[in-house]
Scaffold this motif. Structure first.
Motif, PDB file in Angstrom:
ATOM      1  N   UNK A   3     -64.603   8.761 -45.224  1.00  0.00           N
ATOM      2  CA  UNK A   3     -64.720   8.833 -44.377  1.00  0.00           C
ATOM      3  C   UNK A   3     -66.635   8.319 -44.051  1.00  0.00           C
ATOM      4  N   UNK A   4     -66.871   7.328 -45.401  1.00  0.00           N
ATOM      5  CA  UNK A   4     -67.969   7.150 -44.262  1.00  0.00           C
ATOM      6  C   UNK A   4     -68.063   5.532 -43.719  1.00  0.00           C
ATOM      7  N   UNK A   5     -69.574   5.326 -43.370  1.00  0.00           N
ATOM      8  CA  UNK A   5     -69.480   4.220 -42.695  1.00  0.00           C
ATOM      9  C   UNK A   5     -70.260   3.174 -42.841  1.00  0.00           C
ATOM     10  N   UNK A   6     -70.427   2.424 -42.280  1.00  0.00           N
ATOM     11  CA  UNK A   6     -71.553   1.324 -42.350  1.00  0.00           C
ATOM     12  C   UNK A   6     -71.682   1.011 -40.998  1.00  0.00           C
ATOM     13  N   UNK A   7     -73.234   0.376 -40.849  1.00  0.00           N
ATOM     14  CA  UNK A   7     -73.324  -0.316 -39.458  1.00  0.00           C
ATOM     15  C   UNK A   7     -74.795  -0.457 -39.527  1.00  0.00           C
ATOM     16  N   UNK A   8     -74.906  -1.703 -38.487  1.00  0.00           N
ATOM     17  CA  UNK A   8     -76.827  -2.513 -39.195  1.00  0.00           C
ATOM     18  C   UNK A   8     -77.700  -1.751 -38.002  1.00  0.00           C
ATOM     19  N   UNK A   9     -78.512  -1.108 -38.741  1.00  0.00           N
ATOM     20  CA  UNK A   9     -79.244   0.009 -37.970  1.00  0.00           C
ATOM     21  C   UNK A   9     -80.199  -0.884 -37.027  1.00  0.00           C
ATOM     22  N   UNK A  10     -81.009  -2.255 -37.114  1.00  0.00           N
ATOM     23  CA  UNK A  10     -81.792  -3.306 -36.352  1.00  0.00           C
ATOM     24  C   UNK A  10     -80.926  -3.406 -34.940  1.00  0.00           C
ATOM     25  N   UNK A  11     -79.354  -3.835 -35.015  1.00  0.00           N
ATOM     26  CA  UNK A  11     -79.233  -4.071 -33.709  1.00  0.00           C
ATOM     27  C   UNK A  11     -78.326  -2.861 -33.401  1.00  0.00           C
ATOM     28  N   UNK A  12     -77.827  -2.089 -33.307  1.00  0.00           N
ATOM     29  CA  UNK A  12     -78.439  -0.196 -32.855  1.00  0.00           C
ATOM     30  C   UNK A  12     -79.372  -0.345 -32.561  1.00  0.00           C
ATOM     31  N   UNK A  13     -80.059  -0.575 -32.933  1.00  0.00           N
ATOM     32  CA  UNK A  13     -81.911  -0.182 -31.885  1.00  0.00           C
ATOM     33  C   UNK A  13     -81.359  -0.807 -30.668  1.00  0.00           C
ATOM     34  N   UNK A  14     -81.299  -2.101 -31.002  1.00  0.00           N
ATOM     35  CA  UNK A  14     -81.563  -3.410 -30.372  1.00  0.00           C
ATOM     36  C   UNK A  14     -80.825  -3.295 -28.733  1.00  0.00           C
ATOM     37  N   UNK A  15     -79.243  -2.999 -29.557  1.00  0.00           N
ATOM     38  CA  UNK A  15     -77.918  -2.327 -28.467  1.00  0.00           C
ATOM     39  C   UNK A  15     -78.383  -0.895 -27.962  1.00  0.00           C
ATOM     40  N   UNK A  16     -79.116  -0.101 -28.363  1.00  0.00           N
ATOM     41  CA  UNK A  16     -79.333   0.888 -27.768  1.00  0.00           C
ATOM     42  C   UNK A  16     -80.755   0.373 -26.468  1.00  0.00           C
ATOM     43  N   UNK A  17     -81.909   0.746 -27.609  1.00  0.00           N
ATOM     44  CA  UNK A  17     -82.828  -0.425 -26.666  1.00  0.00           C
ATOM     45  C   UNK A  17     -82.293  -1.124 -24.800  1.00  0.00           C
ATOM     46  N   UNK A  18     -81.339  -1.851 -24.809  1.00  0.00           N
ATOM     47  CA  UNK A  18     -80.722  -2.850 -23.582  1.00  0.00           C
ATOM     48  C   UNK A  18     -80.456  -1.665 -23.091  1.00  0.00           C
ATOM     49  N   UNK A  19     -79.661  -0.796 -23.570  1.00  0.00           N
ATOM     50  CA  UNK A  19     -79.017  -0.285 -22.880  1.00  0.00           C
ATOM     51  C   UNK A  19     -79.681   0.884 -21.800  1.00  0.00           C
TER      52      UNK A  19
END
Ligand SMILES: Cc1cc2nc3c(=O)[nH]c(=O)nc-3n(C[C@H](O)[C@H](O)[C@H](O)COP(=O)(O)OP(=O)(O)OC[C@H]3O[C@@H](n4cnc5c(N)ncnc54)[C@H](O)[C@@H]3O)c2cc1C
Length: 424
Positions: free
Chosen positions: A196-212
């Motif tokens: 069940x483990x996952x991955x993701x680019x944390x900086x890209x996530x931060x940028x996407x949340x900030x844009x939203x």
């Protein structure tokens, strides 16, 4: 219901998820940070959404290994001797947390915090269409030693009782799953497989949340908080790094989610939170389509290093991360530590060794508490809250911490009671 405004200090993954959770609950939110979203410790971390791997560093098994680790030049954890008044107290609290009872209690609490955040991250990812190279390909924790593999069975049993799906797999099954590791056949005993483990680019996530959030009208104040001002046990204002004073509105809450810097900001108003920097390193290596690299996320347990495939097409890359050094409060990299990471990565994936010079090195300071629990919730000063200290697990624990904090701000203090560590 009319909600009082909230100011979140820090636009790392902790601050941004806090702001997002509060914004969605109807709080008027603003974010204060002079730096770009996700450019601090959240920038190029190991990318692991380690829902099932939350056991703290402070556990009894670490004690016999500590002297060798701290002083060895090639060890994954190292102490660079310096006079730092913050270290002895933190170190002592760390040693005190290394009991079986406390380690088990922290593991259980952090598993619960991770489990709280996981569906929230899935919800944000899908509903808000956040693109951050998310993948759910499971995780392999490699064991080179048969005895250590057998011992891991005990942790699996403990975690199974807490609802985590994991199983030990033999070497052949492991190499069938990950042929890119075939050259290590003679060195590997087996692995712990967590589907069940996952991955993701944390900086890209931060940028996407900030844009939203910016699209939603949330204000980003590009200032640093120089200091907080309290009067009669209440936070009344904050001062920015240009000398301006910002008075809090009636009922406003300010949440310090400034990673490691949270320690100083809060200490100046008498709130001690035991954060200490654990310096880590990563490499980001561009990958070609046919490159032999593991599909699942892999932890090489012997060297405490993680390998994570990120991105598609010409954005394809391998994130390699590790090392936890007690090396002061500045994030300057040390060349021998980057070389160590490169050496280990080349031995692990020799097919990529020729191109290791193309890897982009990065250094970050994990905001670590001695017991591995974050510091969440009210500080004792009216209007001043904290969300910091997620340490080596800040990407994994950010959504759960944000959700727990929001529920507590809504008035349900039990939401954070199980997770938060004590002040100093
Ligand atoms: C090598 C390495 C690998 C890691 N791998 C993983 C992993 O695989 N999985 C995982 O879950 N975690 C991992 N982590 C941990 C994770 O990256 C951190 O816990 C997390 O990024 C911390 O986020 P944060 O928002 O609390 O801090 P930060 O990202 O540092 O954000 C703090 C923000 O506060 C701002 N700030 C500071 N002072 C002020 C001020 N006075 N006024 C206003 N703003 C201020 C900063 O500019 C910054 O933007 C890793 C860490 C490292 C170093």
């Amino acid at each position: 219901m009319n909600r009082a405004p909230v100011t979140v200090v820090g636009a790392g993954v902790t601050g941004l998820t806090t702001a997002l959770a509060l914004h969605e609950a109807g709080y008027p939110v603003r974010i204060v940070d002079p730096a770009a979203p996700g450019s601090g410790t959240s920038a190029a971390n190991g990318a692991q959404l380690s829902w099932a791997f939350v056991a703290p560093l402070a556990e009894p098994g670490v004690l016999p290994q500590l002297p060798g680790w701290l002083l060895g030049s090639d060890s994954p954890i190292r102490w660079v001797p310096r006079l730092d008044p913050a270290l002895p107290g933190w170190g002592l609290q760390f040693l005190r947390a290394c009991t079986p009872r406390r380690a088990r209690a922290t593991t259980a609490a952090l598993l619960e915090l991770a489990a709280l955040g996981r569906p929230q991250l899935d919800d944000w990812r899908t509903r808000l269409e956040l693109d951050f190279d998310w993948r759910a390909n499971g995780k392999l924790l490699l064991y080179r030693d048969a005895e250590a593999l057998a011992k891991a069975g005990r942790q699996v049993d403990f975690q199974r009782r807490l609802g985590v799906e994991q199983r030990l797999i033999e070497r052949d099954a492991l190499l069938e799953r990950e042929p890119a590791l075939e050259h290590l056949r003679d060195q590997l005993a087996g692995a712990l497989w967590t589907p069940g483990e996952a991955l993701g680019d944390c900086r890209r996530f931060c940028e996407a949340v900030a844009d939203h959030l910016a699209d939603q009208g949330v204000a980003f104040v590009k200032r640093g908080v120089a200091r907080l001002e309290t009067r009669h046990g209440r936070l009344v204002a904050w001062h920015d790094d240009r000398g301006e004073r910002h008075v809090l509105d009636t009922g406003e809450t300010l949440i310090v989610a400034a990673g490691l810097a949270s320690r100083r900001l809060l200490a100046e108003v008498g709130i001690q939170i035991p954060l200490y920097p654990l310096k880590g390193y990563s490499l980001t290596l561009p990958l070609d389509a046919g490159d032999a690299a593991p599909e699942a996320s892999v932890t090489d347990g012997a060297h405490k290093m993680v390998y994570a495939r990120l991105g598609q097409g010409d954005q394809r890359r391998l994130r390699i991360a590790g090392i936890a050094d007690l090396d002061g409060w500045q994030a300057q990299p040390r060349a021998p530590r980057i070389e160590l990471l490169k050496r280990r990565a080349c031995a692990f994936l020799p097919a990529l060794a020729e191109r290791i010079t193309a890897a982009e090195p990065w250094t970050g300071l994990r905001p670590a508490t001695p017991d591995g629990r974050p510091r969440l919730g009210p500080t004792g000063i009216d209007g001043l809250w904290v969300n910091a200290g997620q340490g080596a697990l800040g990407w994994t624990l950010a959504p759960g911490s944000a959700l727990a904090l929001r529920t507590a701000l809504d008035g349900d203090a039990t939401a954070i009671a199980a997770f938060r560590g004590k002040p100093a």
